[in-house]
Motif scaffolding. Structure first.
Motif, PDB file in Angstrom:
ATOM      1  N   MET A   1       0.671  -0.993   0.010  1.00 57.18           N
ATOM      2  CA  MET A   1      -0.586  -0.143  -0.130  1.00 57.18           C
ATOM      3  C   MET A   1       0.824   1.744   0.095  1.00 57.18           C
ATOM      4  N   SER A   2       0.689   2.524  -0.920  1.00 56.90           N
ATOM      5  CA  SER A   2       1.304   3.436  -1.198  1.00 56.90           C
ATOM      6  C   SER A   2       1.204   4.505   0.777  1.00 56.90           C
ATOM      7  N   ALA A   3       2.399   4.945   0.981  1.00 58.24           N
ATOM      8  CA  ALA A   3       2.361   5.847   1.976  1.00 58.24           C
ATOM      9  C   ALA A   3       1.289   6.850   1.826  1.00 58.24           C
ATOM     10  N   ARG A   4       0.651   7.099   1.094  1.00 66.55           N
ATOM     11  CA  ARG A   4      -0.039   8.173   0.363  1.00 66.55           C
ATOM     12  C   ARG A   4      -1.451   7.554   0.884  1.00 66.55           C
ATOM     13  N   PHE A   5      -1.426   6.958   1.746  1.00 66.58           N
ATOM     14  CA  PHE A   5      -2.787   6.753   2.164  1.00 66.58           C
ATOM     15  C   PHE A   5      -2.202   6.229   3.509  1.00 66.58           C
ATOM     16  N   PRO A   6      -4.124   7.475   4.824  1.00 66.67           N
ATOM     17  CA  PRO A   6      -3.202   6.683   5.962  1.00 66.67           C
ATOM     18  C   PRO A   6      -3.681   4.695   6.475  1.00 66.67           C
ATOM     19  N   PRO A   7      -3.232   4.820   7.334  1.00 64.59           N
ATOM     20  CA  PRO A   7      -4.107   3.627   8.220  1.00 64.59           C
ATOM     21  C   PRO A   7      -5.438   3.420   8.268  1.00 64.59           C
ATOM     22  N   ILE A   8      -6.414   2.391   7.595  1.00 64.22           N
ATOM     23  CA  ILE A   8      -7.789   2.824   8.279  1.00 64.22           C
ATOM     24  C   ILE A   8      -8.547   2.845   9.296  1.00 64.22           C
ATOM     25  N   ASP A   9      -7.736   2.445  10.120  1.00 62.31           N
ATOM     26  CA  ASP A   9      -8.375   2.486  11.620  1.00 62.31           C
ATOM     27  C   ASP A   9      -7.594   4.267  12.208  1.00 62.31           C
ATOM     28  N   GLY A  10      -6.985   4.219  11.388  1.00 60.85           N
ATOM     29  CA  GLY A  10      -7.336   6.271  11.853  1.00 60.85           C
ATOM     30  C   GLY A  10      -8.006   7.225  11.302  1.00 60.85           C
ATOM     31  N   TYR A  11      -9.185   6.359  10.504  1.00 59.37           N
ATOM     32  CA  TYR A  11     -10.642   7.591  10.622  1.00 59.37           C
ATOM     33  C   TYR A  11     -11.731   6.964  11.291  1.00 59.37           C
ATOM     34  N   ALA A  12     -12.281   8.159  11.429  1.00 60.00           N
ATOM     35  CA  ALA A  12     -13.303   8.032  12.031  1.00 60.00           C
ATOM     36  C   ALA A  12     -14.670   8.443  11.179  1.00 60.00           C
ATOM     37  N   PHE A  13     -15.567   7.190  12.262  1.00 63.64           N
ATOM     38  CA  PHE A  13     -16.697   7.215  10.897  1.00 63.64           C
ATOM     39  C   PHE A  13     -18.066   8.033  11.573  1.00 63.64           C
ATOM     40  N   LEU A  14     -18.323   8.900  11.222  1.00 59.84           N
ATOM     41  CA  LEU A  14     -19.821   9.757  11.393  1.00 59.84           C
ATOM     42  C   LEU A  14     -20.863   9.096  10.575  1.00 59.84           C
ATOM     43  N   HIS A  18     -28.571   7.158   8.338  1.00 58.39           N
ATOM     44  CA  HIS A  18     -29.077   6.997   6.788  1.00 58.39           C
ATOM     45  C   HIS A  18     -28.135   7.168   6.226  1.00 58.39           C
ATOM     46  N   THR A  19     -26.612   7.877   6.559  1.00 56.50           N
ATOM     47  CA  THR A  19     -25.431   7.959   5.762  1.00 56.50           C
ATOM     48  C   THR A  19     -24.492   8.570   6.856  1.00 56.50           C
ATOM     49  N   ALA A  20     -23.401   8.074   6.122  1.00 57.00           N
ATOM     50  CA  ALA A  20     -22.003   8.332   7.030  1.00 57.00           C
ATOM     51  C   ALA A  20     -21.078   9.133   5.969  1.00 57.00           C
ATOM     52  N   ALA A  21     -20.308   9.169   7.240  1.00 56.16           N
ATOM     53  CA  ALA A  21     -18.505   9.304   6.695  1.00 56.16           C
ATOM     54  C   ALA A  21     -17.170   9.212   6.724  1.00 56.16           C
ATOM     55  N   LEU A  22     -16.254   8.809   6.375  1.00 52.17           N
ATOM     56  CA  LEU A  22     -15.230   8.727   6.568  1.00 52.17           C
ATOM     57  C   LEU A  22     -13.694   9.443   6.822  1.00 52.17           C
ATOM     58  N   VAL A  23     -13.982  10.670   8.116  1.00 52.87           N
ATOM     59  CA  VAL A  23     -12.956  11.850   8.593  1.00 52.87           C
ATOM     60  C   VAL A  23     -11.314  11.106   8.782  1.00 52.87           C
ATOM     61  N   PHE A  32     -18.499  10.005   1.905  1.00 56.44           N
ATOM     62  CA  PHE A  32     -19.346  10.620   2.414  1.00 56.44           C
ATOM     63  C   PHE A  32     -20.077  10.184   1.315  1.00 56.44           C
ATOM     64  N   CYS A  33     -21.501   9.293   1.123  1.00 53.01           N
ATOM     65  CA  CYS A  33     -22.178   9.043   0.740  1.00 53.01           C
ATOM     66  C   CYS A  33     -24.018   9.609   0.599  1.00 53.01           C
ATOM     67  N   VAL A  34     -24.823   9.935   0.027  1.00 56.81           N
ATOM     68  CA  VAL A  34     -25.450  10.740  -0.273  1.00 56.81           C
ATOM     69  C   VAL A  34     -26.828  10.669  -0.959  1.00 56.81           C
ATOM     70  N   PRO A  35     -27.578  10.526  -0.186  1.00 53.68           N
ATOM     71  CA  PRO A  35     -29.012  10.487   0.551  1.00 53.68           C
ATOM     72  C   PRO A  35     -28.512   9.372   2.148  1.00 53.68           C
ATOM     73  N   GLY A  39     -26.135   5.423  -2.034  1.00 54.36           N
ATOM     74  CA  GLY A  39     -26.092   6.616  -2.626  1.00 54.36           C
ATOM     75  C   GLY A  39     -24.763   7.257  -3.470  1.00 54.36           C
ATOM     76  N   GLU A  40     -24.308   8.058  -4.184  1.00 57.38           N
ATOM     77  CA  GLU A  40     -23.937   7.965  -5.101  1.00 57.38           C
ATOM     78  C   GLU A  40     -22.561   8.692  -3.575  1.00 57.38           C
ATOM     79  N   SER A  41     -20.854   8.429  -4.342  1.00 59.02           N
ATOM     80  CA  SER A  41     -20.079   8.822  -3.535  1.00 59.02           C
ATOM     81  C   SER A  41     -19.959  10.678  -3.728  1.00 59.02           C
ATOM     82  N   VAL A  42     -20.337  11.389  -2.790  1.00 59.62           N
ATOM     83  CA  VAL A  42     -19.563  12.961  -3.246  1.00 59.62           C
ATOM     84  C   VAL A  42     -18.207  13.216  -2.664  1.00 59.62           C
ATOM     85  N   PHE A  43     -17.194  12.243  -1.483  1.00 60.22           N
ATOM     86  CA  PHE A  43     -16.461  12.648  -2.355  1.00 60.22           C
ATOM     87  C   PHE A  43     -15.660  10.647  -1.484  1.00 60.22           C
ATOM     88  N   ALA A  44     -14.465  10.832  -2.812  1.00 60.02           N
ATOM     89  CA  ALA A  44     -14.032   9.167  -2.691  1.00 60.02           C
ATOM     90  C   ALA A  44     -12.552   9.213  -2.742  1.00 60.02           C
TER      91      ALA A  44
END
Length: 80
Positions: A1-14, A18-23, A32-35, A39-44
């Protein structure tokens, strides 16, 4: 895996159930997928660092973000 990607366990799940975001650790909303969850991803940026897009958050004059966990967060209930 590239160093450009943070480890998945470093993300917060909000989620609002109904929907969720990974921070990311730098507070950027990278997924972030809505609605709804399906749904479609807004940020990926979680999937494509160059073309995925994200909502970057920055507070002028603020230091690096702190990581805090709610007591009991990340613990799994006993399996029955």
């Amino acid at each position: 895996m590239s160093a450009r990607f943070p480890p998945i366990d470093g993300y917060a799940f909000l989620s609002d159930t109904h929907t969720a975001a990974l921070v990311a650790p730098d507070w950027a909303v990278e997924w972030f997928c809505v609605p709804a969850f399906d749904g479609e991803s807004v940020f990926a940026r979680l999937l494509d660092r160059d073309r995925g897009g994200a909502l970057d958050n920055e507070v002028a004059g603020a230091g690096a973000p702190l990581s805090r966990r709610h007591p009991g967060a990340g613990e799994r209930p006993p399996h029955r």
